[in-house]
Design a protein around this motif. Structure first.
Motif, PDB file in Angstrom:
ATOM      1  N   ARG A 100      20.413  19.119  42.573  1.00  0.00           N
ATOM      2  CA  ARG A 100      18.906  19.308  42.478  1.00  0.00           C
ATOM      3  C   ARG A 100      18.256  18.004  42.270  1.00  0.00           C
ATOM      4  O   ARG A 100      17.896  17.808  41.030  1.00  0.00           O
ATOM      5  CB  ARG A 100      18.469  20.430  41.427  1.00  0.00           C
ATOM      6  N   GLU A 101      17.827  17.151  43.182  1.00  0.00           N
ATOM      7  CA  GLU A 101      17.083  15.931  42.873  1.00  0.00           C
ATOM      8  C   GLU A 101      15.734  16.389  42.741  1.00  0.00           C
ATOM      9  O   GLU A 101      14.768  15.537  41.917  1.00  0.00           O
ATOM     10  CB  GLU A 101      17.365  14.885  43.856  1.00  0.00           C
ATOM     11  N   ASP A 102      15.278  17.364  42.987  1.00  0.00           N
ATOM     12  CA  ASP A 102      13.884  17.834  42.781  1.00  0.00           C
ATOM     13  C   ASP A 102      13.626  18.322  41.369  1.00  0.00           C
ATOM     14  O   ASP A 102      12.550  18.177  40.873  1.00  0.00           O
ATOM     15  CB  ASP A 102      13.292  18.978  43.517  1.00  0.00           C
ATOM     16  N   PHE A 103      14.698  18.598  40.687  1.00  0.00           N
ATOM     17  CA  PHE A 103      14.540  18.944  39.235  1.00  0.00           C
ATOM     18  C   PHE A 103      14.552  17.707  38.472  1.00  0.00           C
ATOM     19  O   PHE A 103      13.859  17.513  37.501  1.00  0.00           O
ATOM     20  CB  PHE A 103      15.755  19.934  38.927  1.00  0.00           C
ATOM     21  N   TYR A 104      15.743  16.990  38.536  1.00  0.00           N
ATOM     22  CA  TYR A 104      16.131  15.619  37.990  1.00  0.00           C
ATOM     23  C   TYR A 104      16.804  14.658  38.739  1.00  0.00           C
ATOM     24  O   TYR A 104      17.925  15.128  39.135  1.00  0.00           O
ATOM     25  CB  TYR A 104      16.561  15.973  36.534  1.00  0.00           C
ATOM     26  N   ASP A 105      16.339  13.463  38.877  1.00  0.00           N
ATOM     27  CA  ASP A 105      16.942  12.533  39.989  1.00  0.00           C
ATOM     28  C   ASP A 105      17.910  11.790  39.128  1.00  0.00           C
ATOM     29  O   ASP A 105      17.509  10.696  38.401  1.00  0.00           O
ATOM     30  CB  ASP A 105      15.819  11.731  40.630  1.00  0.00           C
ATOM     31  N   TRP A 106      19.045  12.175  38.958  1.00  0.00           N
ATOM     32  CA  TRP A 106      20.062  11.144  38.083  1.00  0.00           C
ATOM     33  C   TRP A 106      20.165   9.724  38.778  1.00  0.00           C
ATOM     34  O   TRP A 106      20.295   8.665  37.966  1.00  0.00           O
ATOM     35  CB  TRP A 106      21.296  11.667  37.932  1.00  0.00           C
ATOM     36  N   PRO A 107      20.324   9.339  40.026  1.00  0.00           N
ATOM     37  CA  PRO A 107      20.449   7.980  40.490  1.00  0.00           C
ATOM     38  C   PRO A 107      19.111   7.278  39.986  1.00  0.00           C
ATOM     39  O   PRO A 107      19.414   6.062  39.454  1.00  0.00           O
ATOM     40  CB  PRO A 107      20.447   8.322  41.902  1.00  0.00           C
ATOM     41  N   LYS A 108      18.035   7.866  40.027  1.00  0.00           N
ATOM     42  CA  LYS A 108      16.692   7.044  39.757  1.00  0.00           C
ATOM     43  C   LYS A 108      16.768   6.868  38.072  1.00  0.00           C
ATOM     44  O   LYS A 108      16.518   5.898  37.715  1.00  0.00           O
ATOM     45  CB  LYS A 108      15.601   7.722  40.230  1.00  0.00           C
ATOM     46  N   ALA A 109      17.091   7.924  37.496  1.00  0.00           N
ATOM     47  CA  ALA A 109      17.163   7.874  36.201  1.00  0.00           C
ATOM     48  C   ALA A 109      18.239   6.657  35.648  1.00  0.00           C
ATOM     49  O   ALA A 109      17.930   6.171  34.567  1.00  0.00           O
ATOM     50  CB  ALA A 109      17.400   9.328  35.569  1.00  0.00           C
ATOM     51  N   ALA A 110      19.351   6.794  36.325  1.00  0.00           N
ATOM     52  CA  ALA A 110      20.249   5.995  35.792  1.00  0.00           C
ATOM     53  C   ALA A 110      19.906   4.397  35.743  1.00  0.00           C
ATOM     54  O   ALA A 110      20.297   3.462  34.895  1.00  0.00           O
ATOM     55  CB  ALA A 110      21.526   5.934  36.800  1.00  0.00           C
ATOM     56  N   LYS A 111      18.936   4.346  36.989  1.00  0.00           N
ATOM     57  CA  LYS A 111      18.603   2.864  37.134  1.00  0.00           C
ATOM     58  C   LYS A 111      17.388   2.360  36.078  1.00  0.00           C
ATOM     59  O   LYS A 111      17.471   1.078  35.197  1.00  0.00           O
ATOM     60  CB  LYS A 111      17.763   2.557  38.529  1.00  0.00           C
TER      61      LYS A 111
ATOM     62  N   ILE B  20      27.816  13.779  50.848  1.00  0.00           N
ATOM     63  CA  ILE B  20      26.517  13.523  50.131  1.00  0.00           C
ATOM     64  C   ILE B  20      26.649  13.562  48.497  1.00  0.00           C
ATOM     65  O   ILE B  20      26.120  12.441  47.889  1.00  0.00           O
ATOM     66  CB  ILE B  20      25.396  14.641  50.581  1.00  0.00           C
ATOM     67  N   TYR B  21      27.392  14.328  48.247  1.00  0.00           N
ATOM     68  CA  TYR B  21      27.720  14.484  46.613  1.00  0.00           C
ATOM     69  C   TYR B  21      28.268  13.047  46.140  1.00  0.00           C
ATOM     70  O   TYR B  21      28.168  12.485  45.170  1.00  0.00           O
ATOM     71  CB  TYR B  21      28.644  15.502  46.297  1.00  0.00           C
ATOM     72  N   ALA B  22      29.386  12.680  47.031  1.00  0.00           N
ATOM     73  CA  ALA B  22      30.089  11.411  46.574  1.00  0.00           C
ATOM     74  C   ALA B  22      29.187  10.204  46.547  1.00  0.00           C
ATOM     75  O   ALA B  22      29.277   9.364  45.678  1.00  0.00           O
ATOM     76  CB  ALA B  22      31.374  11.185  47.553  1.00  0.00           C
ATOM     77  N   ALA B  23      28.194  10.335  47.611  1.00  0.00           N
ATOM     78  CA  ALA B  23      27.340   9.210  47.668  1.00  0.00           C
ATOM     79  C   ALA B  23      26.521   9.098  46.456  1.00  0.00           C
ATOM     80  O   ALA B  23      26.012   7.836  45.993  1.00  0.00           O
ATOM     81  CB  ALA B  23      26.320   9.362  49.091  1.00  0.00           C
ATOM     82  N   ARG B  24      25.986  10.128  46.044  1.00  0.00           N
ATOM     83  CA  ARG B  24      25.201  10.307  44.776  1.00  0.00           C
ATOM     84  C   ARG B  24      26.025   9.693  43.484  1.00  0.00           C
ATOM     85  O   ARG B  24      25.588   9.182  42.641  1.00  0.00           O
ATOM     86  CB  ARG B  24      24.530  11.681  44.550  1.00  0.00           C
ATOM     87  N   VAL B  25      27.395  10.134  43.449  1.00  0.00           N
ATOM     88  CA  VAL B  25      27.999   9.663  42.258  1.00  0.00           C
ATOM     89  C   VAL B  25      28.249   8.115  42.268  1.00  0.00           C
ATOM     90  O   VAL B  25      28.085   7.325  41.254  1.00  0.00           O
ATOM     91  CB  VAL B  25      29.546  10.337  42.333  1.00  0.00           C
ATOM     92  N   ASP B  26      28.513   7.476  43.781  1.00  0.00           N
ATOM     93  CA  ASP B  26      28.406   5.948  43.834  1.00  0.00           C
ATOM     94  C   ASP B  26      27.004   5.369  43.478  1.00  0.00           C
ATOM     95  O   ASP B  26      27.002   4.447  42.860  1.00  0.00           O
ATOM     96  CB  ASP B  26      28.885   5.792  45.232  1.00  0.00           C
ATOM     97  N   ALA B  27      26.032   6.155  43.709  1.00  0.00           N
ATOM     98  CA  ALA B  27      24.776   5.820  43.357  1.00  0.00           C
ATOM     99  C   ALA B  27      24.498   5.601  41.604  1.00  0.00           C
ATOM    100  O   ALA B  27      24.062   4.579  41.122  1.00  0.00           O
ATOM    101  CB  ALA B  27      23.508   6.546  43.994  1.00  0.00           C
ATOM    102  N   VAL B  28      24.861   6.617  41.003  1.00  0.00           N
ATOM    103  CA  VAL B  28      25.020   6.581  39.451  1.00  0.00           C
ATOM    104  C   VAL B  28      25.672   5.298  39.104  1.00  0.00           C
ATOM    105  O   VAL B  28      25.335   4.595  37.990  1.00  0.00           O
ATOM    106  CB  VAL B  28      25.255   7.844  38.985  1.00  0.00           C
ATOM    107  N   ILE B  29      26.959   5.137  39.697  1.00  0.00           N
ATOM    108  CA  ILE B  29      27.666   3.951  38.849  1.00  0.00           C
ATOM    109  C   ILE B  29      27.270   2.751  39.438  1.00  0.00           C
ATOM    110  O   ILE B  29      27.307   1.897  38.470  1.00  0.00           O
ATOM    111  CB  ILE B  29      29.319   4.427  39.661  1.00  0.00           C
ATOM    112  N   ALA B  30      26.784   2.627  40.411  1.00  0.00           N
ATOM    113  CA  ALA B  30      26.057   1.391  41.049  1.00  0.00           C
ATOM    114  C   ALA B  30      24.891   0.926  40.179  1.00  0.00           C
ATOM    115  O   ALA B  30      24.695  -0.228  39.849  1.00  0.00           O
ATOM    116  CB  ALA B  30      25.639   1.386  42.764  1.00  0.00           C
TER     117      ALA B  30
END
Length: 438
Positions: A146-157, A198-208
């Motif tokens: 749920r990126e509309d609730f909380y966007d973790w890739p953006k928050a990680a940056k 899609i889920y794996a791509a979001r995991v990679d975005a948090v790590i990156a």
């Protein structure tokens, strides 16, 4: 009959006396203990308390309790002065601790509710190391779906770009991600191939987001759940986490077997960090208790300590001021004369040319590595059998003390026995001496 009349008269007299007493002013009324009794019988309004009318009642405190609050003051401190003193002392101690020890190693823990509980366990685990700070950067009911609730890739940056330098990021997510991913008008079914991609791509975005700032990442897997279907879905998410962690070359902490029983099944109870069987999971079968969060943090602490030790080794250490060596300064230390061998046979006292009489004997230096010697062939045995060069042996034999030191410490020779020493055997009787009669 006359006796009964006298008794009745006495009772009436007492009754009239009591009525007269009740008619006295308020001060007398307040001091008479019988007033409240008779006033209650005859419908009067007795005075409450022992003071004048209209004044509040004052409770007296026992003398031995005057330094603390009465027992009916529930929830208050025992003495305001003592409480203020303790508060000031605690504040001063806390200010001293904050000024003396500042965190030099910061760990940011991000994730959902399980990640927040993990942060609590890490704080407890590193409580004895004030130089390690644990930041709780989690968000309840969040996830990667749920990126509309909380966007973790953006928050990680944003967390990685925070001015406060982060040394390690610990991620624990996924307990709320059994949902369909919405992309526009399309709803992607959970755990389908497209959903996994899609889920794996979001995991990679948090790590990156953290690796771009050279911040190490530790990914923590999900534990086994009480509900079998939920537990099966969490196991599939762990497969994605483990694969992406291996692709990014970051540590992955597997908690699955650590939170199961001997049969590999869910168990709410298990050993804590002290080996005692306690309750590790809450009643919902998902979250951790306080002891469970501490046990989970124990498995993550090992990975954090690796980065902590590496950061301490890389930290520059100021060279301690030392005394310059005479050789480095280009000055040759003065050589003390070596004592010659006494003529009367007294033992030779070795004196170090630098440290004085108490220092160890100064031995001749070994020669530097020379040319390669032959191990086979003509002349090899003669070269290997030669103990020392003749020129050096002649130079070392310049004084009796140096010759004796070389003979004892290098050649392994014996020193002549001396009286009253361990190698003095003069006290033994001769072998052919007659035996003494018993």
């Amino acid at each position: 009959m006359s006796r009964n009349v006298r008794t009745l008269r006495r009772v009436m007299a007492l009754f009239l006396g009591a009525l007269l007493t009740s008619a006295t002013p308020g001060a007398s009324f307040a001091q008479d203990p019988f007033t409240e009794f008779f006033g209650g019988i005859f419908g009067g309004h007795p005075q409450r308390g022992w003071g004048p009318r209209g004044e509040p009642r004052v409770r007296r405190i026992m003398p031995h309790r005057e330094n603390r609050a009465p027992t009916y003051w529930h929830g208050q401190t025992d003495n305001p002065r003592r409480a203020a003193k303790r508060t000031d002392g605690a504040a001063s101690d806390q200010s001293q601790n904050t000024t003396v020890t500042q965190p030099s190693f910061v760990v940011a823990t991000i994730g959902d509710t399980l990640g927040l509980l993990l942060a609590n366990g890490l704080k407890n685990g590193f409580s004895d190391r004030p130089e390690v700070a644990i930041l709780r950067k989690g968000r309840e009911s969040s996830g990667l779906v749920r990126e509309d609730f909380y966007d973790w890739p953006k928050a990680a940056k944003e967390i990685a770009a925070d001015p406060q330098k982060i040394n390690v990021a610990v991620v624990m997510l996924g307990s709320n991600d059994r949902q369909a991913i919405q992309q526009g008008q399309e709803s992607i079914e959970p755990l389908s191939p497209r959903w996994r991609e899609i889920y794996a791509a979001r995991v990679d975005a948090v790590i990156a987001a953290f690796k771009e700032k050279n911040i190490p990442v530790i990914w923590v897997g999900l534990p086994v759940m009480k509900n079998e279907r939920l537990s099966a879905d969490m196991a599939q998410l762990n497969e994605i986490f483990k694969a992406r962690a291996a692709h990014a070359n970051i540590p992955y902490v597997d908690l699955w077997e650590a939170m199961t029983d001997e049969h590999g099944q869910y168990s709410a109870f298990g050993p804590d960090i002290n080996g005692q069987i306690v309750k590790l999971r809450s009643a919902d079968g998902v979250h951790f208790t306080e002891a469970g969060a501490r046990s989970v943090a124990h498995f993550v602490e090992g990975e954090i300590k690796k980065y902590y030790d590496a950061s301490r080794q890389q930290a520059p250490v100021a060279d301690a001021p030392g005394t310059p060596q005479p050789e480095a300064a280009g000055v040759t230390p003065p050589q003390q004369p070596v004592a010659a061998a006494p003529a009367d046979g007294r033992p030779i006292v070795f004196r170090s040319p630098v440290g004085g009489p108490s220092a160890a004997p100064s031995l001749p230096e070994r020669p530097a590595v020379g040319p390669t010697q032959q191990l086979t062939g003509a002349g090899a045995a003669t070269e290997l059998a030669r103990r020392t060069p003749a020129s050096k042996a002649a130079a070392d034999a310049g004084t009796p003390a140096q010759a004796l030191a070389r003979h004892v410490f290098i050649d392994g020779g014996d020193q002549n026995p001396r009286s009253n020493r361990a190698d003095d055997y003069s006290w033994r009787p001769a072998a052919n001496a007659p035996s003494q009669p018993r």
